[in-house]
Design a protein around this motif. Structure first.
Motif, PDB file in Angstrom:
ATOM      1  N   ASN A   1       0.823  -1.212   0.000  1.00 52.27           N
ATOM      2  CA  ASN A   1       0.000   0.000   0.000  1.00 52.27           C
ATOM      3  C   ASN A   1       0.858   1.263   0.000  1.00 52.27           C
ATOM      4  O   ASN A   1       0.659   2.164  -0.807  1.00 52.27           O
ATOM      5  CB  ASN A   1      -0.938  -0.016   1.205  1.00 52.27           C
ATOM      6  CG  ASN A   1      -1.993   1.064   1.129  1.00 52.27           C
ATOM      7  OD1 ASN A   1      -2.510   1.363   0.065  1.00 52.27           O
ATOM      8  ND2 ASN A   1      -2.318   1.651   2.253  1.00 52.27           N
ATOM      9  N   VAL A   2       1.823   1.317   0.929  1.00 53.11           N
ATOM     10  CA  VAL A   2       2.674   2.507   1.022  1.00 53.11           C
ATOM     11  C   VAL A   2       3.478   2.691  -0.265  1.00 53.11           C
ATOM     12  O   VAL A   2       3.596   3.802  -0.796  1.00 53.11           O
ATOM     13  CB  VAL A   2       3.614   2.404   2.238  1.00 53.11           C
ATOM     14  CG1 VAL A   2       4.646   3.534   2.226  1.00 53.11           C
ATOM     15  CG2 VAL A   2       2.814   2.450   3.535  1.00 53.11           C
ATOM     16  N   GLY A   3       4.012   1.585  -0.782  1.00 52.48           N
ATOM     17  CA  GLY A   3       4.791   1.682  -2.007  1.00 52.48           C
ATOM     18  C   GLY A   3       3.979   2.186  -3.180  1.00 52.48           C
ATOM     19  O   GLY A   3       4.429   3.049  -3.941  1.00 52.48           O
ATOM     20  N   MET A   4       2.748   1.678  -3.322  1.00 49.77           N
ATOM     21  CA  MET A   4       1.910   2.114  -4.432  1.00 49.77           C
ATOM     22  C   MET A   4       1.486   3.571  -4.263  1.00 49.77           C
ATOM     23  O   MET A   4       1.405   4.325  -5.242  1.00 49.77           O
ATOM     24  CB  MET A   4       0.680   1.209  -4.558  1.00 49.77           C
ATOM     25  CG  MET A   4      -0.092   1.423  -5.856  1.00 49.77           C
ATOM     26  SD  MET A   4       0.904   0.991  -7.324  1.00 49.77           S
ATOM     27  CE  MET A   4       0.794  -0.802  -7.282  1.00 49.77           C
ATOM     28  N   GLN A   5       1.208   3.973  -3.010  1.00 48.94           N
ATOM     29  CA  GLN A   5       0.859   5.373  -2.763  1.00 48.94           C
ATOM     30  C   GLN A   5       2.014   6.286  -3.188  1.00 48.94           C
ATOM     31  O   GLN A   5       1.805   7.325  -3.830  1.00 48.94           O
ATOM     32  CB  GLN A   5       0.544   5.598  -1.282  1.00 48.94           C
ATOM     33  CG  GLN A   5      -0.692   4.891  -0.771  1.00 48.94           C
ATOM     34  CD  GLN A   5      -1.971   5.538  -1.243  1.00 48.94           C
ATOM     35  OE1 GLN A   5      -1.959   6.581  -1.886  1.00 48.94           O
ATOM     36  NE2 GLN A   5      -3.087   4.923  -0.930  1.00 48.94           N
ATOM     37  N   ASN A   6       3.226   5.904  -2.822  1.00 47.77           N
ATOM     38  CA  ASN A   6       4.390   6.721  -3.174  1.00 47.77           C
ATOM     39  C   ASN A   6       4.576   6.801  -4.686  1.00 47.77           C
ATOM     40  O   ASN A   6       4.874   7.873  -5.235  1.00 47.77           O
ATOM     41  CB  ASN A   6       5.648   6.157  -2.519  1.00 47.77           C
ATOM     42  CG  ASN A   6       5.649   6.325  -1.017  1.00 47.77           C
ATOM     43  OD1 ASN A   6       4.878   7.114  -0.468  1.00 47.77           O
ATOM     44  ND2 ASN A   6       6.506   5.579  -0.328  1.00 47.77           N
ATOM     45  N   LEU A   7       4.410   5.682  -5.370  1.00 49.22           N
ATOM     46  CA  LEU A   7       4.561   5.675  -6.824  1.00 49.22           C
ATOM     47  C   LEU A   7       3.462   6.494  -7.496  1.00 49.22           C
ATOM     48  O   LEU A   7       3.714   7.250  -8.437  1.00 49.22           O
ATOM     49  CB  LEU A   7       4.537   4.234  -7.341  1.00 49.22           C
ATOM     50  CG  LEU A   7       5.732   3.356  -6.969  1.00 49.22           C
ATOM     51  CD1 LEU A   7       5.487   1.921  -7.402  1.00 49.22           C
ATOM     52  CD2 LEU A   7       7.018   3.891  -7.578  1.00 49.22           C
ATOM     53  N   ALA A   8       2.231   6.338  -7.011  1.00 46.75           N
ATOM     54  CA  ALA A   8       1.101   7.049  -7.613  1.00 46.75           C
ATOM     55  C   ALA A   8       1.211   8.552  -7.408  1.00 46.75           C
ATOM     56  O   ALA A   8       0.739   9.345  -8.232  1.00 46.75           O
ATOM     57  CB  ALA A   8      -0.212   6.528  -7.037  1.00 46.75           C
TER      58      ALA A   8
ATOM     59  N   TYR B   1       6.319   4.513 -17.532  1.00 47.86           N
ATOM     60  CA  TYR B   1       6.429   3.066 -17.755  1.00 47.86           C
ATOM     61  C   TYR B   1       5.131   2.481 -18.306  1.00 47.86           C
ATOM     62  O   TYR B   1       4.953   1.263 -18.330  1.00 47.86           O
ATOM     63  CB  TYR B   1       6.794   2.367 -16.447  1.00 47.86           C
ATOM     64  CG  TYR B   1       8.174   2.719 -15.959  1.00 47.86           C
ATOM     65  CD1 TYR B   1       9.296   2.062 -16.443  1.00 47.86           C
ATOM     66  CD2 TYR B   1       8.363   3.732 -15.017  1.00 47.86           C
ATOM     67  CE1 TYR B   1      10.566   2.393 -16.012  1.00 47.86           C
ATOM     68  CE2 TYR B   1       9.633   4.074 -14.575  1.00 47.86           C
ATOM     69  CZ  TYR B   1      10.729   3.401 -15.074  1.00 47.86           C
ATOM     70  OH  TYR B   1      11.990   3.747 -14.645  1.00 47.86           O
ATOM     71  N   ASP B   2       4.231   3.380 -18.733  1.00 47.16           N
ATOM     72  CA  ASP B   2       2.953   2.969 -19.302  1.00 47.16           C
ATOM     73  C   ASP B   2       2.163   2.096 -18.323  1.00 47.16           C
ATOM     74  O   ASP B   2       1.533   1.113 -18.697  1.00 47.16           O
ATOM     75  CB  ASP B   2       3.162   2.215 -20.626  1.00 47.16           C
ATOM     76  CG  ASP B   2       1.880   2.173 -21.467  1.00 47.16           C
ATOM     77  OD1 ASP B   2       1.045   3.082 -21.299  1.00 47.16           O
ATOM     78  OD2 ASP B   2       1.719   1.236 -22.264  1.00 47.16           O
ATOM     79  N   ILE B   3       2.214   2.480 -17.050  1.00 49.02           N
ATOM     80  CA  ILE B   3       1.454   1.790 -16.007  1.00 49.02           C
ATOM     81  C   ILE B   3       0.322   2.710 -15.561  1.00 49.02           C
ATOM     82  O   ILE B   3       0.566   3.848 -15.140  1.00 49.02           O
ATOM     83  CB  ILE B   3       2.350   1.446 -14.801  1.00 49.02           C
ATOM     84  CG1 ILE B   3       3.447   0.473 -15.243  1.00 49.02           C
ATOM     85  CG2 ILE B   3       1.526   0.839 -13.666  1.00 49.02           C
ATOM     86  CD1 ILE B   3       4.465   0.168 -14.157  1.00 49.02           C
ATOM     87  N   HIS B   4      -0.891   2.217 -15.668  1.00 54.74           N
ATOM     88  CA  HIS B   4      -2.070   3.012 -15.319  1.00 54.74           C
ATOM     89  C   HIS B   4      -2.905   2.235 -14.297  1.00 54.74           C
ATOM     90  O   HIS B   4      -2.660   1.074 -14.029  1.00 54.74           O
ATOM     91  CB  HIS B   4      -2.880   3.320 -16.575  1.00 54.74           C
ATOM     92  CG  HIS B   4      -2.040   3.889 -17.692  1.00 54.74           C
ATOM     93  ND1 HIS B   4      -1.528   5.170 -17.674  1.00 54.74           N
ATOM     94  CD2 HIS B   4      -1.574   3.314 -18.844  1.00 54.74           C
ATOM     95  CE1 HIS B   4      -0.817   5.380 -18.767  1.00 54.74           C
ATOM     96  NE2 HIS B   4      -0.818   4.267 -19.494  1.00 54.74           N
ATOM     97  N   ARG B   5      -3.908   2.905 -13.720  1.00 55.49           N
ATOM     98  CA  ARG B   5      -4.793   2.310 -12.725  1.00 55.49           C
ATOM     99  C   ARG B   5      -3.989   1.632 -11.601  1.00 55.49           C
ATOM    100  O   ARG B   5      -4.149   0.436 -11.338  1.00 55.49           O
ATOM    101  CB  ARG B   5      -5.753   1.308 -13.368  1.00 55.49           C
ATOM    102  CG  ARG B   5      -6.560   1.871 -14.512  1.00 55.49           C
ATOM    103  CD  ARG B   5      -7.573   0.858 -15.037  1.00 55.49           C
ATOM    104  NE  ARG B   5      -6.959  -0.416 -15.386  1.00 55.49           N
ATOM    105  CZ  ARG B   5      -6.288  -0.653 -16.520  1.00 55.49           C
ATOM    106  NH1 ARG B   5      -6.157   0.310 -17.424  1.00 55.49           N
ATOM    107  NH2 ARG B   5      -5.771  -1.841 -16.768  1.00 55.49           N
ATOM    108  N   PRO B   6      -3.119   2.391 -10.920  1.00 56.70           N
ATOM    109  CA  PRO B   6      -2.237   1.781  -9.911  1.00 56.70           C
ATOM    110  C   PRO B   6      -2.988   1.080  -8.788  1.00 56.70           C
ATOM    111  O   PRO B   6      -2.509   0.056  -8.273  1.00 56.70           O
ATOM    112  CB  PRO B   6      -1.424   2.964  -9.386  1.00 56.70           C
ATOM    113  CG  PRO B   6      -2.241   4.173  -9.713  1.00 56.70           C
ATOM    114  CD  PRO B   6      -2.925   3.859 -11.002  1.00 56.70           C
TER     115      PRO B   6
END
Length: 245
Positions: free
Chosen positions: A174-181, A190-195
């Motif tokens: 969760n924390v990692g995805m929040q930081n990336l988002a 990196y063409d990554i959507h809908r994290p």
């Protein structure tokens, strides 16, 4: 009311005003734009008065984060009592955090900034303790769900891992995805959507890897979405505010 009681209440009211106004300015103008002198003027107090409450700007930011963390923790405290299986309640914990992040987009940016080494070193010990203690209901909710899952057999015994340590995986995801988002443009590069959809699927992959029953195939998006909606419905019925991230 005695003189000391009145002074203490006045001090608490003044501090609450500083924190609320700082929160407003951060939301309007951004974290790094916050200035102590401008905040004091906006509250109609001298800058010296502001420093009687907060030894530094970092101390003030920790107080703002503590207030928000108390609000964040309110939803978590209700999760262990949801009429759901233990694995679904772990998902409810993740969804509660995502919903809070959606409603309070500056919160995770603030906490991420605060816990960097150079900033955290300038936060007073008392403010650090207050911020950490504000998050206790979150760890208590995770502990309660994991402990029940182990007792009921939903989660097979894992050697050498406590209930708190079992929560590290979902927490790190969760924390990692929040930081990336929150890093503008990083995932797009990196063409990554809908994290957050990816976060939920990774969550289920982790839970299934731990053999947490009932198992759910993360490679079936429709099944993942159906489970998310089922848990959200239970949260709404229980009065836990939900806002789809």
């Amino acid at each position: 009311m005695g003189t000391e009681d009145r002074r203490q209440r006045e001090r608490e009211a003044r501090e609450a005003l500083f924190i609320e106004k700082a929160y407003e300015l951060i939301r309007e103008e951004g974290l790094l734009a916050l200035q102590m002198s401008r905040l004091a003027a906006a509250c109609e107090y001298a800058t010296g008065t502001l420093y009687q409450h907060f030894t530094s700007k970092e101390d003030l930011l920790a107080a703002v984060a503590t207030r928000s963390t108390h609000r964040r923790a309110e939803g978590f405290a209700q999760v262990p009592g949801l009429p759901l299986g233990t694995r679904s309640r772990m998902l409810a914990i993740v969804l509660s955090d995502l919903d809070f992040a959606t409603a309070n987009p500056d919160y995770h940016r603030l906490v991420q900034y605060l816990v960097t080494e150079v900033v955290w070193a300038n936060v007073s010990p008392a403010r650090r303790v207050a911020l950490l203690e504000a998050g206790n209901p979150i760890s208590e909710a995770v502990h309660a769900v994991v402990a029940e899952a182990r007792e009921s057999g939903d989660l097979p015994p894992v050697q050498g891992i406590s209930e708190e340590e079992m929560g590290l995986g979902p927490w790190a995801l969760n924390v990692g995805m929040q930081n990336l988002a929150n890093a503008q443009g990083l995932l797009d590069a990196y063409d990554i959507h809908r994290p957050y959809e990816h976060l939920i699927r990774h969550f289920h992959a982790l839970m299934t890897g731990w053999r947490w029953e009932p198992r759910l195939d993360p490679d079936e998006p429709s099944v993942v979405r159906a489970e998310t909606e089922r848990v959200r419905t239970a949260m709404r019925v229980a009065g836990i505010a939900t806002e789809s991230a």
